[in-house]
Design an enzyme around this catalytic site. Structure first.
Site, PDB file in Angstrom:
ATOM      1  N   CYS A 109      -5.915   1.645   6.211  1.00 55.03           N
ATOM      2  CA  CYS A 109      -6.495   0.360   6.644  1.00 55.03           C
ATOM      3  C   CYS A 109      -5.764  -0.125   7.911  1.00 55.03           C
ATOM      4  O   CYS A 109      -4.803   0.500   8.376  1.00 55.03           O
ATOM      5  CB  CYS A 109      -6.364  -0.685   5.532  1.00 55.03           C
ATOM      6  SG  CYS A 109      -4.701  -1.360   5.355  1.00 55.03           S
ATOM      7  N   GLU A 125       1.016   3.835   1.849  1.00 55.27           N
ATOM      8  CA  GLU A 125       1.516   4.234   3.165  1.00 55.27           C
ATOM      9  C   GLU A 125       2.761   3.443   3.554  1.00 55.27           C
ATOM     10  O   GLU A 125       3.763   4.008   4.007  1.00 55.27           O
ATOM     11  CB  GLU A 125       0.461   3.974   4.257  1.00 55.27           C
ATOM     12  CG  GLU A 125      -0.825   4.777   4.129  1.00 55.27           C
ATOM     13  CD  GLU A 125      -1.902   4.020   3.362  1.00 55.27           C
ATOM     14  OE1 GLU A 125      -1.589   3.395   2.315  1.00 55.27           O
ATOM     15  OE2 GLU A 125      -3.061   4.058   3.811  1.00 55.27           O
ATOM     16  N   HIS A 162       0.860  -1.177   0.000  1.00 57.15           N
ATOM     17  CA  HIS A 162       0.000   0.000   0.000  1.00 57.15           C
ATOM     18  C   HIS A 162       0.906   1.239   0.000  1.00 57.15           C
ATOM     19  O   HIS A 162       2.049   1.178   0.455  1.00 57.15           O
ATOM     20  CB  HIS A 162      -0.891   0.011   1.242  1.00 57.15           C
ATOM     21  CG  HIS A 162      -2.112  -0.848   1.123  1.00 57.15           C
ATOM     22  ND1 HIS A 162      -3.047  -0.974   2.131  1.00 57.15           N
ATOM     23  CD2 HIS A 162      -2.562  -1.624   0.098  1.00 57.15           C
ATOM     24  CE1 HIS A 162      -4.021  -1.784   1.733  1.00 57.15           C
ATOM     25  NE2 HIS A 162      -3.744  -2.205   0.519  1.00 57.15           N
ATOM     26  N   CYS A 191      -1.968  -0.570   7.542  1.00 54.14           N
ATOM     27  CA  CYS A 191      -1.203   0.675   7.454  1.00 54.14           C
ATOM     28  C   CYS A 191      -1.174   1.413   8.792  1.00 54.14           C
ATOM     29  O   CYS A 191      -0.141   1.973   9.173  1.00 54.14           O
ATOM     30  CB  CYS A 191      -1.765   1.541   6.335  1.00 54.14           C
ATOM     31  SG  CYS A 191      -1.453   0.776   4.717  1.00 54.14           S
TER      32      CYS A 191
END
Lengths: 160, 160
Positions: free
Chosen positions: A94, A66, A64, A97
């Protein structure tokens, strides 16, 4: 409106400038056919990490925006602890993260659009505030939520 | 004893063989002066990812053994979804690792020693079972808990 979404006047010019960079990373992710989310890590006034989502391209479940931005920042600073840093991200993070931000001791997360499906800063679960995981992760949501949401909406509309 | 710790007869020879590989990764991590935790990802009978903790060496907040093993497995299989795979790890995973397993759709986690400080499979929080994050992450704890715990204990004793 979620209680974690703050009014626009809470944010300053620096916040807007860094979120614009995160939005540019999200747009670049869309062009690579990845879910368009972008993130930037800032230390003081310096950008030390920036990334868009690359999960498909890298075949990496952790890729992701992040996590990639955190990894970039930690490599740049030579320390896995990013205590003084702020993460800007176009979508509410999420659970993976948020917990990676907590592992990295990120000082503050500023996020854009809420994520009613997987948001872990209050929309679905509140792992940012979960006291059993140690000191809470500070965060402010709602900066440039509209352009961030539109990017995601048009990406998923094209896929249908 | 935690309810998540299972009696030894629950595990089979395959489980023991793969956990022995995870313990070897943990021992190798200790020699690199990293917190000794090791992990192995198995697809069918094949080891597709294996790693020890490298957080200090890589200056990467996400470089716990589990995340590195998941990334290796996903790269090996060319897919970030590891639905049919089992993760063996010497220590009960933390919140970051559990949520990364959930992102990777790992089929089962088999872990060794409980982690009373940060375990997210029931010791501190139960993110494996958290229903708001989607289907629960299946897991079984307590396989080779003693050697895994001793490795950690002697590592931290030397550091004092």
């Amino acid at each position: 409106m979620l209680r974690t979404m703050l009014p626009d006047w809470v944010f300053d010019d620096g916040d807007r400038r860094f979120m614009a960079l995160a939005l540019a990373e999200a747009e670049a992710a869309a062009l690579r056919d990845e879910v368009p989310v972008g993130a930037v890590v800032v230390a003081g006034e310096r950008v030390v990490g920036r990334a868009g989502n690359r999960r498909r391209e890298l075949s990496d479940p952790s890729a992701h925006a992040e996590v990639l931005a955190l990894r970039g920042a930690a490599a740049e600073l030579g320390d896995f602890r990013l205590s003084g840093c702020t993460l800007y991200v176009t979508l509410e993070p999420c659970a993976m993260c948020v917990t990676t931000c907590r592992q990295a001791r990120i000082g503050l997360v500023v996020w854009g659009a809420p994520d009613p499906k997987a948001g872990a800063c209050g929309s679905v679960v509140d792992l940012a505030g979960e006291p059993r995981l140690g000191p809470a992760l500070a965060h402010r949501g709602g900066l440039e939520a509209e352009p961030a949401r539109r990017l995601l909406e048009s990406f998923f509309a094209k896929r249908r």
